[in-house]
Scaffold this active site. Structure first.
Site, PDB file in Angstrom:
ATOM      1  N   HIS A 199       0.820  -1.207   0.000  1.00  0.00           N
ATOM      2  CA  HIS A 199       0.000   0.000   0.000  1.00  0.00           C
ATOM      3  C   HIS A 199       0.861   1.268   0.000  1.00  0.00           C
ATOM      4  CE1 HIS A 199      -3.256   2.665   1.846  1.00  0.00           C
ATOM      5  NE2 HIS A 199      -3.825   2.142   0.792  1.00  0.00           N
ATOM      6  N   LYS A 201       3.253   4.439  -1.126  1.00  0.00           N
ATOM      7  CA  LYS A 201       3.367   5.417  -2.205  1.00  0.00           C
ATOM      8  C   LYS A 201       4.721   6.099  -2.025  1.00  0.00           C
ATOM      9  CE  LYS A 201      -1.260   4.958  -1.575  1.00  0.00           C
ATOM     10  NZ  LYS A 201      -1.868   4.239  -0.451  1.00  0.00           N
ATOM     11  N   ASP A 206      17.322   9.746  -7.985  1.00  0.00           N
ATOM     12  CA  ASP A 206      18.774   9.904  -7.858  1.00  0.00           C
ATOM     13  C   ASP A 206      19.285   9.684  -6.438  1.00  0.00           C
ATOM     14  OD1 ASP A 206      19.006  10.431 -10.558  1.00  0.00           O
ATOM     15  OD2 ASP A 206      19.034  12.608 -10.322  1.00  0.00           O
ATOM     16  N   HIS A 382      -8.701  11.521   1.481  1.00  0.00           N
ATOM     17  CA  HIS A 382      -7.870  10.328   1.336  1.00  0.00           C
ATOM     18  C   HIS A 382      -6.559  10.445   2.110  1.00  0.00           C
ATOM     19  CE1 HIS A 382      -5.461   7.241  -0.935  1.00  0.00           C
ATOM     20  NE2 HIS A 382      -6.598   6.599  -0.811  1.00  0.00           N
ATOM     21  N   LYS A 384      -3.689  10.649   5.146  1.00  0.00           N
ATOM     22  CA  LYS A 384      -3.362   9.867   6.340  1.00  0.00           C
ATOM     23  C   LYS A 384      -2.264  10.617   7.103  1.00  0.00           C
ATOM     24  CE  LYS A 384      -4.042   6.799   2.676  1.00  0.00           C
ATOM     25  NZ  LYS A 384      -5.460   6.646   2.724  1.00  0.00           N
ATOM     26  N   ASP A 389       0.611  17.169  20.020  1.00  0.00           N
ATOM     27  CA  ASP A 389       1.266  18.151  20.897  1.00  0.00           C
ATOM     28  C   ASP A 389       2.095  19.195  20.151  1.00  0.00           C
ATOM     29  OD1 ASP A 389       0.160  17.039  23.131  1.00  0.00           O
ATOM     30  OD2 ASP A 389       1.915  15.853  23.682  1.00  0.00           O
TER      31      ASP A 389
END
Length: 464
Positions: A199, A201, A206, A382, A384, A389
């Site tokens: 899952h 991404k 380089d 979408h 996450k 704090d």
């Protein structure tokens, strides 16, 4: 994406995976490890561009990070937490750019790819055969032909609707293409488990710049959620968050990519300088965290749970798929009891009705405990992310659900410091301006049919 409807309730986000899971039998769910101890057992170790810092160097970095903070031990507690998490090190000397939504992220990615001189490593859950997918493919092919080595990992289930013909020009140009955990029985590898998905991404150019977050390669992300839409796939706008990082921590993300490539038996990679000598690029302290179901427990789950359990003032969590396990649920409620301002930003719209209703089945319990719940309007949320704090932040691919914590390979960046924490808080507040606060009285007035859908979806919580 495939859906099945039972009494008008769409229940499957990815039906092939769930069907195969049920056919394989109801295996036990891995135990999620409780939070880590908060007191450091050793001196905090920081790494820089040339390896571990001396005690004096580490002390100077920590003093700089704290100098503008309130006179509390909040930073020390979160530093202690990170010092006790095993795995990748806390790395100083990085520059981090917060990327909001698809257009900004894609523009930054395209620029980095166009300027690539040696290698491009990309790992993605979804890569679609649409305008954005084709643009990435053409650019990657062009760079491969020019002498830049391109290595691509894509997930078999996440990209299930992408035809094999899409990848043919890539492989013919010399791009190394690796399908993660193929669902085709003829292509399966030893130890195959249909539930195990990549899952992540991740894009590394380089060995010098990394992109990580929640954005897949798909035209659905072509629309921004705060301004004029540039969507080419309907009118739906998507709200997501990504990061661009340069500095020594890029090596840690590169190690995670290489580990996946090797574990999946990818072809021998062409010789390139995948780990160039790094220099300090900024002042951010970053940890690269990669979680895998092959490990005893999810590293990001343990880290997030511990951050919530150590929170003193506020915890702001944004997530697309919220199906918490008992420990996470308890951590949120107990934080409120300690006086922490706990806020959840969740979607008002969804691409998975089963997860949507399962998520809402927890609302009343959380609202009664004093957790504030907001739903993002006008866009499909979408992202996450989390900020605790004002000093502990994370952006990545990990959802707050059982699948992310037990079955998926996930990747997150954890950042320590108030400067970036302020950026995260400002982004969260900006989202709240486009969100609706859910009140307990209004929630209790929802219809019986909605309650039944929530109860039905809750039964599937561990498999979503």
């Amino acid at each position: 994406m495939y859906l099945i409807k039972i009494n008008n309730l769409s229940i499957f986000r990815f039906a092939p995976t769930l069907f195969l899971t049920l056919l394989a039998g109801c295996s036990s769910i891995p135990t999620m490890v409780p939070d880590m101890a908060m007191q450091p057992k050793h001196a905090v170790q920081l790494d820089g561009a040339h390896g571990p810092l001396t005690a004096q160097q580490s002390k100077a970095v920590l003093a700089r990070l704290k100098k503008n903070g309130d006179d509390t031990n909040i930073f020390d507690k979160h530093l202690a937490l990170e010092a006790e998490i095993v795995g990748s090190p806390l790395v100083v000397g990085n520059k981090v750019e917060l990327l909001i939504d698809g257009p900004t992220t894609y523009d930054a990615m395209f620029l980095a790819i166009e300027n690539a001189k040696s290698s491009i490593n990309m790992e993605t859950f979804i890569i679609e055969d649409d305008e954005i997918g084709q643009r990435f493919a053409k650019l990657l092919i062009s760079k491969q032909i020019s002498g830049v080595q391109v290595n691509l990992i894509y997930d078999s289930v996440g990209s299930i609707s992408t035809p094999k013909a899409f990848f043919k020009p890539l492989t013919e140009s010399g791009v190394n293409v690796l399908e993660f955990n193929p669902i085709n029985p003829l292509a399966t590898r030893k130890g195959w488990d249909v539930n195990r998905r990549d899952h992540r991404k991740l894009l590394i150019v380089d060995g010098q710049v990394t992109f990580v977050g929640g954005i897949n390669i798909s035209s659905v992300y072509s629309s921004g959620s705060f301004g004029k839409s540039r969507s080419t796939k309907g009118d739906q706008q998507w709200r997501d968050t990504h990061l661009r990082l340069v500095g020594p921590v890029v090596n840690e993300f590169q190690k995670l990519f290489m580990a996946t490539w090797n574990e999946q038996k990818g072809a021998l990679l062409a010789t390139r300088d995948y780990f160039p000598e790094q220099t300090n690029k900024g002042n951010e302290v970053v940890r690269a965290i990669g979680s895998s179901p092959e490990e005893p427990y999810s590293q990001i789950y343990v880290t997030l749970l511990s951050a919530i359990n150590s929170a003193e003032t506020r915890a702001s969590l944004t997530n697309a798929y919220f199906v918490p396990d008992p420990k996470l649920l308890a951590a949120l409620k107990e934080a409120v009891q300690r006086g922490v301002d706990v806020r959840l930003l969740l979607p008002e719209k969804t691409d998975s009705l089963m997860v949507f209703y399962a998520s809402r089945s927890y609302y009343e319990e959380l609202l009664c405990a004093g957790v504030k719940i907001y739903e993002r309007r006008d866009a499909l949320l979408h992202a996450k992310t989390a900020m605790i704090d004002g000093v502990w932040s994370t952006v990545g691919s990990t959802n707050l659900d059982w699948r992310s914590f037990t079955n998926n390979q996930e990747i997150n960046a954890v950042l320590l410091g108030q400067d970036f924490g302020l950026q995260m808080q400002n982004m969260f507040e900006m989202d709240l301006e486009s969100s609706t606060l859910i009140t307990l009285d209004e929630w209790r007035a929802r219809s019986i049919s909605v309650r039944l859908k929530e109860r039905a979806a809750r039964l599937w919580a561990r498999w979503l």
